[in-house]
Design an enzyme around this catalytic site. Structure first.
Site, PDB file in Angstrom:
ATOM      1  N   GLU A 111       0.850  -1.196   0.000  1.00  7.94           N
ATOM      2  CA  GLU A 111       0.000   0.000   0.000  1.00  7.94           C
ATOM      3  C   GLU A 111       0.885   1.245   0.000  1.00  7.94           C
ATOM      4  OE1 GLU A 111      -4.044   1.462   2.256  1.00  7.94           O
ATOM      5  OE2 GLU A 111      -2.357   0.914   3.507  1.00  7.94           O
ATOM      6  N   GLY A 127       2.603   1.852  10.992  1.00  7.60           N
ATOM      7  CA  GLY A 127       2.347   1.159  12.257  1.00  7.60           C
ATOM      8  C   GLY A 127       1.974  -0.290  12.019  1.00  7.60           C
ATOM      9  N   ALA A 128       1.074  -0.499  11.043  1.00  8.12           N
ATOM     10  CA  ALA A 128       0.638  -1.845  10.684  1.00  8.12           C
ATOM     11  C   ALA A 128      -0.066  -1.761   9.336  1.00  8.12           C
ATOM     12  CB  ALA A 128      -0.306  -2.410  11.753  1.00  8.12           C
ATOM     13  N   MET A 129      -0.273  -2.915   8.706  1.00 13.05           N
ATOM     14  CA  MET A 129      -0.881  -2.955   7.372  1.00 13.05           C
ATOM     15  C   MET A 129      -1.814  -4.153   7.267  1.00 13.05           C
ATOM     16  SD  MET A 129      -1.390  -1.810   4.421  1.00 13.05           S
ATOM     17  CE  MET A 129      -2.444  -2.632   3.225  1.00 13.05           C
ATOM     18  N   GLU A 130      -3.036  -3.889   6.768  1.00 12.39           N
ATOM     19  CA  GLU A 130      -4.141  -4.837   6.846  1.00 12.39           C
ATOM     20  C   GLU A 130      -4.167  -5.869   5.733  1.00 12.39           C
ATOM     21  OE1 GLU A 130      -5.899  -1.171   4.597  1.00 12.39           O
ATOM     22  OE2 GLU A 130      -4.484  -1.524   6.227  1.00 12.39           O
ATOM     23  N   HIS A 136      -7.822  -2.562  14.944  1.00 14.37           N
ATOM     24  CA  HIS A 136      -7.945  -1.713  13.752  1.00 14.37           C
ATOM     25  C   HIS A 136      -7.685  -2.520  12.481  1.00 14.37           C
ATOM     26  CE1 HIS A 136      -7.310   2.218  11.548  1.00 14.37           C
ATOM     27  NE2 HIS A 136      -6.658   1.384  10.749  1.00 14.37           N
ATOM     28  N   GLU A 137      -6.572  -3.245  12.471  1.00  7.27           N
ATOM     29  CA  GLU A 137      -6.211  -3.993  11.259  1.00  7.27           C
ATOM     30  C   GLU A 137      -7.206  -5.114  10.980  1.00  7.27           C
ATOM     31  OE1 GLU A 137      -4.076  -2.589   9.457  1.00  7.27           O
ATOM     32  OE2 GLU A 137      -3.421  -1.222  11.053  1.00  7.27           O
ATOM     33  N   GLU A 170     -10.068   3.699   6.357  1.00  5.00           N
ATOM     34  CA  GLU A 170      -9.348   4.076   7.568  1.00  5.00           C
ATOM     35  C   GLU A 170     -10.243   4.685   8.649  1.00  5.00           C
ATOM     36  OE1 GLU A 170      -6.674   2.856   8.057  1.00  5.00           O
ATOM     37  OE2 GLU A 170      -5.871   2.436   6.065  1.00  5.00           O
TER      38      GLU A 170
END
Length: 844
Positions: free
Chosen positions: A121, A253-256, A289-290, A312
């Site tokens: 992304e 921070g993180a990726m889904e 969140h993810e 988001e």
């Protein structure tokens, strides 16, 4: 560089066979991308970036092609339209940009190792394999990966592995999905796994630099989050597994990624025996969140990046909904009130800010729209408003229908409003579009005019602005029933104030719960009534008063001098969110004093006055069985006491350091950073500096690393500051993903500000080359604008950054940050005398 058209309009992929052969030793990879799809035109475009294209075939025959690097494309000439199979052979280098396919570095027992991970992304799948790299271009994927494998290594991807032949790992066919969600990782990984009630395999993967029990917390939160979402969404988790992978090098921070979520180690792994409650809350909300994205973003994906908020904003709200449901005693919505809400209100008050829904085409601009304060925080607040309007029953019904209608496909914001509107019987879109399509937010002025309670709305600004006469449909959430639910007009007269006050028997208040995205300017009559009953208000209402007064002062509709006089009223609160608001205001007062000045000594005395009783009550060391509120309040108090140079606090921290000098990582995590900062600032020497820097290099504990960073960057020793800055480009000491925190720490240190500012100006090109390809790059400018507050620094900032305004992806940020610094400089110059007099008055 603007893409003239979306590539999907010319060629629509249906299925990919992706083969990759990755050689870590040589830092290169090669592969073949086979794409079955439908050509709408004979001239089509396939995305590629930094790939060397060896051959292109259509239906088994070579076809003409040319490389268009400006548009990150392969331009291909087909002999016909219709169904076709494109085969592209390619090769590329593995780079350390943390984009595309890249290595992450770590050490185990002093031995350097690496694992390979991915980050696609927004537009980096094209760096891994040729594809139509657009959200709407959903397809199924068969992934096959060969690599220079040795014993003890594991490879994982979005789907389960189905076979290994001749060293090639084959993975099951994916669901229809967007290219930016493809992911894989391999190396010497450890894992822990479990199964949800519905049979979904859940796993946490990490390098062997970590203790096995550091995976337990994340595994529990992930399992329970998926179970919650399956129930709340009334839609099954759509894949066989949900892997969570901690990468030692990770920009965001993180990726889904669908079925294989990637994280910074700091946001997935934690020591169950020594982690602060605050960090547990943070890690839990990141995971939730993810996993919210696995439905909202992955199963149903925005049609184009202009609707990024659909992904988001929704996930940002749902992380709190989920954690509140599975850990109700945490009161996680209080974190929303102290982090997301003030971030959104501050950023959204600057003229020129983007709306939540923002038009974008250029790949460089796409990365720049990931504005955390707007697309994440403001968008989440917008959806909190929508949730309050329709209620949870309609929200869940609407979401179930939304997923059913659009699963494995794409959607727009209008599709979501339509689903929620059908479920609730309300015209949700008409209300929410005033928040979605417009930048900014209103200040509602509440005043008594000729005996009548009158409300008016006008856009609120901090700094120079041009009023565009915007108006919003505002959910007023008043504590008086006579006030309308929605304020759609510029002005509303509620009724006779004296009668209303008598009928309701309490002070008039708007935005109860602080969930609507506006602030309130009460007139003197109304504010005096509120402050006269402030002890009867709940903690969120007290926070809201301090928050709104602070913003109004920033926007020159109030004065910080007035707020100074109010702060002692709130200093005894046991609520962490009231203390968060209180010390945010108090922290802003530091801008009004010069280093080592009489005014700074007075401000330190004020901080001591605010914090001394709480310091006595809470002490330094956590107590067994103490409340969550006390655990979360203590950091505000210790920070204030150390700024105040409270002798007892300094001595206590020094004693804790000396007693634990051989095992600093074992200091209680909730206070460790303050012990280390105190030692470096007040007792620091080269030996302490070297010990902490050595610990930083060796530890795999991301929380301890963050504490060391905060401590070392607070040194007052110019020689040590200079040595620190030499480490900024040393990736073996400070990873590029962590550099911004180190830079900000030195810049915010009054003894290091000049050195940090000189460094970034001298090394801007290096910085752009190193981290310029990802969405975090522009935040270096934001960091600088958050610190500078003098006319000299403003002039220097403009001299350096104004020539960079035309840079794609940086234009809006630079213009906004100039405005941010200008407004702060004007505020300080105009009000410093009055503010310092008020502080002096309170201290005396």
């Amino acid at each position: 560089m603007a893409e003239l058209t979306h590539f999907y309009e010319k060629f629509q992929p249906d299925h990919y066979d992706i083969y990759l052969d990755i050689n870590r030793e040589k830092k290169q990879f090669s592969g073949r991308s086979t794409i079955n799809g439908h050509a709408k035109q004979q001239s089509i475009s396939i995305h590629q970036k930094f790939l060397k294209i060896q051959a292109v075939q259509a239906d088994g025959k070579a076809v003409p092609f040319k490389i268009d690097d400006q548009n990150e494309a392969i331009q291909i000439e087909l002999s016909k339209t219709g169904d076709t199979t494109i085969t592209i052979d390619f090769s590329a280098k593995l780079t350390d940009t943390m984009m595309g396919i890249y290595p992450s570095y770590y050490e185990v027992d002093g031995v350097k190792k690496q694992i390979i991970g991915t980050q696609f992304e927004t537009t980096a799948a094209r760096q891994a394999f040729p594809c139509v790299d657009e959200p709407e271009a959903k397809a199924t994927f068969n992934l096959a990966v060969k690599y220079d494998e040795h014993d003890g290594e594991t490879i994982i991807s979005n789907m389960p592995e189905v076979k290994t032949e001749n060293g090639v790992h084959y993975f099951d066919t994916t669901m229809r999905m967007s290219t930016y969600l493809i992911a894989f990782g391999f190396g010497e990984l450890q894992s822990k796994q479990t199964t949800t009630k519905s049979g979904v395999r859940v796993g946490v993967f990490a390098t062997k630099a970590h203790k096995t029990d550091e995976l337990d917390f994340a595994l529990d939160i992930a399992k329970r989050s998926i179970e919650f979402y399956e129930d709340f969404y009334q839609t099954p988790y759509p894949l066989p597994h949900s892997w969570q992978l901690a990468l030692p090098d990770f920009s965001a921070g993180a990726m889904e990624n669908w079925g294989l979520v990637t994280y910074r180690e700091a946001y997935l792994l934690l020591d169950p025996k020594n982690t602060s409650f605050e960090m547990k809350q943070l890690v839990a909300t990141v995971i939730a969140h993810e996993l919210a994205h696995q439905w909202f973003g992955d199963l149903v994906t925005m049609k184009w990046w202009d609707d990024l908020w659909l992904n988001e904003s929704f996930a940002n709200m749902m992380e709190y909904v989920a954690i509140d449901a599975i850990e109700p005693d945490w009161h996680i919505w209080e974190v929303f009130q102290t982090s997301d809400v003030p971030a959104a209100l501050q950023r959204d008050a600057t003229d020129g800010v983007q709306p939540v829904h923002v038009q974008v085409e250029n790949p460089a601009e796409i990365d720049s729209i990931f504005d955390a304060a707007i697309v994440y925080a403001k968008g989440a607040r917008m959806l909190v408003m929508a949730r309050a309007l329709v209620g949870d029953a309609a929200l869940r019904k609407g979401l179930k229908n939304y997923f059913a209608a659009h699963k494995f496909h794409n959607a727009t914001g209008a599709d979501l409003w339509s689903a929620l509107g059908d479920a609730s019987g309300m015209d949700v879109g008409a209300i929410m579009n005033s928040w979605l399509e417009q930048p900014g937010y209103p200040v509602v002025t509440a005043k008594v005019v000729d005996g009548k309670l009158t409300l008016t709305q006008q856009q609120f600004f901090i700094g120079e602005s041009k009023d565009a006469d915007r108006k919003w449909q505002i959910p007023l959430n008043s504590n008086y029933d006579q006030v309308p639910d929605i304020m759609a007009d510029k002005a509303v007269t509620v009724g006779d104030y004296d009668q209303l006050r008598e009928q309701n028997g309490k002070p008039f208040f708007l935005n109860a719960g602080n969930n609507s995205h506006f602030i309130i300017q009460y007139d003197e009559t109304l504010m005096k009534d509120i402050l006269g009953h402030v002890d009867q208000l709940d903690a969120i209402s007290q926070l809201q008063i301090l928050q709104d007064l602070r913003l109004l002062a920033d926007g020159r509709q109030n004065s910080y001098a007035n707020i100074v006089l109010l702060l002692p009223r709130f200093a005894g609160s046991h609520s962490n969110i009231v203390n968060a608001a209180l010390y945010r205001v108090a922290g802003n007062l530091k801008k009004f004093v010069a280093p080592k000045s009489t005014e700074k000594h007075q401000l330190q005395a004020f901080f001591n006055q605010l914090s001394a009783a709480q310091l006595e009550r809470l002490g330094w060391e956590p107590k067994s069985g103490e409340s969550n509120n006390d655990q979360l309040t203590r950091p505000y108090i210790l920070n204030a006491a150390l700024y105040a140079e409270n002798a007892a606090a300094i001595a206590s921290a020094h004693s804790l350091f000396e007693a634990n000098q051989s095992k600093l990582a074992a200091l209680p995590a909730g206070i460790r950073v303050f012990v280390l900062i105190n030692e470096v600032k007040n007792f620091g020497n080269k030996a302490v500096f070297n010990q902490l820097l050595d610990d930083y290099r060796k530890t795999a504990d991301a929380s301890y690393k963050q504490d060391i960073c905060a401590a070392l960057t607070s040194t007052t020793d110019s020689g040590l500051i200079a040595e620190l800055i030499t480490k900024f480009k040393d990736a073996d000491t400070i990873k590029p993903q962590d550099l911004r925190a180190w830079f900000r720490g030195v810049l915010a240190n009054e003894d290091g500000e000049q050195a940090a500012w000189d460094w970034i100006r001298a090394n801007w090109q290096w910085l752009e080359d190193t981290v310029g390809g990802d969405m975090e790059f522009g935040t270096y400018i934001t960091v600088i604008s958050s610190v500078f507050h003098t006319s000299q620094r403003l002039a220097e900032f403009k001299a350096f950054f104004e020539p960079k305004i035309p840079t794609p992806g940086l234009t809006r940020e630079i213009k906004m940050d100039i405005s941010v610094i200008e407004s702060r400089v004007a505020l300080v110059n105009d009000e410093k005398d009055a503010v310092n007099q008020a502080v002096n008055q309170v201290v005396k």
